[in-house]
Design an enzyme around this catalytic site. Sequence first.
Site, short mmCIF file in Angstrom:
data_model
loop_
_atom_site.label_atom_id
_atom_site.label_comp_id
_atom_site.label_asym_id
_atom_site.label_seq_id
_atom_site.Cartn_x
_atom_site.Cartn_y
_atom_site.Cartn_z
CG ASP A 253 -6.52 -23.17 -24.01
OD1 ASP A 253 -6.38 -22.87 -22.81
OD2 ASP A 253 -5.70 -22.85 -24.88
CB THR B 28 -1.68 -17.85 -23.22
OG1 THR B 28 -1.90 -18.31 -24.55
CG2 THR B 28 -3.01 -17.58 -22.55
NE ARG C 73 -5.88 -22.81 -32.20
CZ ARG C 73 -5.35 -22.51 -31.03
NH1 ARG C 73 -5.24 -21.26 -30.64
NH2 ARG C 73 -4.91 -23.48 -30.23
CB ILE C 74 -11.77 -20.92 -31.52
CG1 ILE C 74 -12.43 -19.81 -32.37
CG2 ILE C 74 -12.11 -20.73 -30.05
CD1 ILE C 74 -13.93 -19.87 -32.40
CB THR D 220 -0.76 -20.82 -20.36
OG1 THR D 220 0.04 -20.38 -21.45
CG2 THR D 220 0.15 -21.32 -19.26
N GLY D 221 -0.61 -22.93 -22.73
CA GLY D 221 0.13 -23.99 -23.40
C GLY D 221 -0.43 -24.26 -24.77
CE LYS D 222 3.40 -27.70 -27.82
NZ LYS D 222 4.22 -28.82 -28.28
N GLY D 223 -3.33 -25.21 -26.93
CA GLY D 223 -4.77 -25.15 -26.72
C GLY D 223 -5.53 -26.41 -27.03
#
Length: 316
Positions: A214, A183, A211-212, A233-236
């Site tokens: 963060d 991201t 899928r949505i 950023t990372g795992k939403g």
Amino acid sequence: MGWAIALHGGAGDIPRSMPSNRLEPRKAALHYCLQIGVEALKAGRSPLDVVELVVCALEDNPNFNAGKGSVLTGKGTVEMEACIMDGNTKSCGAVSGVSTVKNAISLARLVMEKTPHIYLGFEGAEEFAREQGIEVVDSSHFITLENIERLKQAKEANRVQIDFTQPIHQELKDGPKGDQIGTVGCVAVDGEGNLAAATSTGGLVNKMVGRIGDTPIIGAGTYANKLCAVSATGKGEAIIRGTVGREVAALMEYKGLSLNEATSYVVKECTPKFTTGVIAVSASGEVAMSYNTVGMFRACATEDGYTEVGIWAGDE
């Protein structure tokens, strides 16, 4: 008080063994996009203009998971998300499920400025883009050979992931492994303390259609007020649960923490290890770049001459 800017190209399981032909283009992009932002701030552009400009440049770079480099859904399609927010007014705009808009961040700004809403998704966002005359391209523009291979490997392993080898739900007993495409985001403040944040992403490899994450959720992946501007950023799913963006601002507002104290606490205490990276600037010109992952593609600069471009701890 002075201007400051920070940007990211994703945080995650970035191996120090990444081949130079993959590493160097990303480092060059960080330097290039940072320079774009610095020059715009020096020219007196508003922070809102600056973060949009920088994120557009990152979206146009296929080495990051946004725009041109967006990863693919389980059906092999692209569903991009973006969000932009102005700190003074808390005006904001967000989009999800975009598949033909060249720069999703610019569409998010149009949602903010040209509609009574904050968030448009999927066909509604696409229709609005056509009405506004924003640049659109065939969806094949966003599909790279690397991301076709990423999807193939994810499907073979029957998992959703943010990289070639690391499943989202894998227990990290031996630490993270893998290669990262991330991201993108930018935060900026001018010499008057005006703040803005912007974030854009293609999401997760092999994610479910619809899928949505963060990124477009105000207070999670993107947030700005009169105290600070934040892009995560990372795992939403972890970032949403931790309300990361708003948490940074709340710790400053209600606890009196500094920007660095607030971002460090949120990254260490509010999200699981190996899930989160944050960039932030404050109204007084402070910069923070914090992560609990192996690395984060990141860059920043301040009016007093400080500059940092890095990926792993200790390499700035």
